[in-house]
Enzyme design. Structure first.
Site, PDB file in Angstrom:
ATOM      1  N   CYS A 138      54.958  45.296 -10.546  1.00 31.51           N
ATOM      2  CA  CYS A 138      54.016  45.765  -9.530  1.00 31.51           C
ATOM      3  C   CYS A 138      54.312  45.070  -8.214  1.00 31.51           C
ATOM      4  CB  CYS A 138      52.590  45.498  -9.986  1.00 31.51           C
ATOM      5  SG  CYS A 138      51.357  46.305  -8.963  1.00 31.51           S
ATOM      6  N   GLY A 165      52.492  73.504  -0.266  1.00 27.84           N
ATOM      7  CA  GLY A 165      53.536  73.840  -1.226  1.00 27.84           C
ATOM      8  C   GLY A 165      54.951  73.623  -0.724  1.00 27.84           C
ATOM      9  N   ARG A 216      50.614  69.837   0.861  1.00 29.02           N
ATOM     10  CA  ARG A 216      49.540  70.602   0.236  1.00 29.02           C
ATOM     11  C   ARG A 216      49.748  72.115   0.357  1.00 29.02           C
ATOM     12  NH1 ARG A 216      45.460  68.263  -2.061  1.00 29.02           N
ATOM     13  NH2 ARG A 216      45.063  66.052  -1.720  1.00 29.02           N
TER      14      ARG A 216
END
Length: 294
Positions: free
Chosen positions: A130, A273, A271
């Site tokens: 991480c 596509g 958003r």
């Protein structure tokens, strides 16, 4: 690969969520929210401490496979002989804060992998975990990567509307929010596995772990992440030999630079596509810094 779980270890976290009552604002109205769980997971190798991660208690065997592969501890799943989930109390490692719901996952390695782990200088490659926080030296934080053989960009239209696809998959799993998701796709855009975790690095580890367990050729697969794209995730994708890494949020400038340097196709689906192609092998997209959108 499955995890051996003693009866003394409660597996109440199998669903990865808990219900919590809360009050709405200043009113007396009480409601119930379903919230994601996270637990402190101590990974030990042959009963020697290796790392502690905060993870969602879902698909822990896949997380361990992907994480240890990216750390360079194992080269393939066959080098893991056993996984045993244990309670800290049974190992005399009691934790003061019981709210962390700690668990220990002990990994037993094969003789070959154990020898390499003990004698060949395998160190924590923290970029695989991480982030780089806590790493003492730069060469540990940014280990040398072997570049992948250039693979053509997959048919992005075959991926479909990823934002909608993620929404459907999360609803099917039980959408309670708060989790990052990783989807493994084949070249036809078919969903091979859908993995979630409180940590985006962990979600990718689980997807890679699934591919390793199924002996899939990752050069013929892509991973789509719900999160932003940072350097650490590009490092993981390169180590795994992925064909393409796609995110639903923007990459950092440095993540693009690393992807270019190591032949990783890197895109983002907006958003609407459309895809922003930040790197395409054999036909790299040259984006001017003036038009770059962080």
């Amino acid at each position: 690969m499955s995890i051996t779980t003693p009866s003394t270890v409660p597996m109440k976290t199998a669903a990865g969520s808990r219900q919590q009552r809360y009050r709405l604002g200043s009113s007396d109205e009480v409601a119930v929210a379903t919230l994601a769980e996270e637990v402190a997971l101590a990974l030990t190798i042959n009963q020697v401490a290796h790392a502690v991660m905060m993870v969602s208690p879902l698909s822990l065997e896949l997380f361990a496979l992907g994480f240890l592969f990216n750390e360079g501890v194992i080269a393939d799943p066959d080098e893991i002989r056993d996984m045993a989930l244990q309670s800290p109390e049974t190992q005399d490692q009691r934790v003061a804060d019981k709210a962390l719901s700690p668990l220990i996952l002990d990994i037993t390695l094969s003789s070959r992998a154990s020898h390499r782990y003990r004698h060949d200088g395998v160190i924590r490659r923290r970029m695989a975990g991480c982030g780089v926080c806590g790493t003492e030296q730069l060469h540990q934080a940014f280990p040398e990567l072997q570049s992948n053989s250039p693979q053509p960009l997959p048919d992005l239209s075959a991926m479909g509307d990823l934002h909608h696809k993620f929404s459907i998959l999360q609803q099917q799993r039980g959408d309670f929010g708060g989790l990052h998701a990783a989807v493994l796709l084949n070249t036809s855009g078919q969903v091979i596995t859908f993995q979630e975790d409180i940590g985006r690095h962990n979600a990718m580890d689980k997807a890679i772990g699934y591919a390793l367990a199924q002996q899939l050729d990752l050069s013929q697969h892509s991973i789509v992440m719900s999160s932003r794209c940072s350097v650490e995730l590009v490092y993981k994708a390169v180590r795994a030999g992925l064909r393409c890494l796609t995110h639903l949020s923007s990459p950092s400038y440095q993540a693009i630079a690393v992807a270019k340097a190591h032949n990783l196709n890197l895109t983002q689906q907006l958003r609407n596509g459309e895809h922003r192609i930040f790197h395409q092998n054999a036909q790299a997209l040259q984006l001017s810094e003036s038009n770059h959108e962080a």
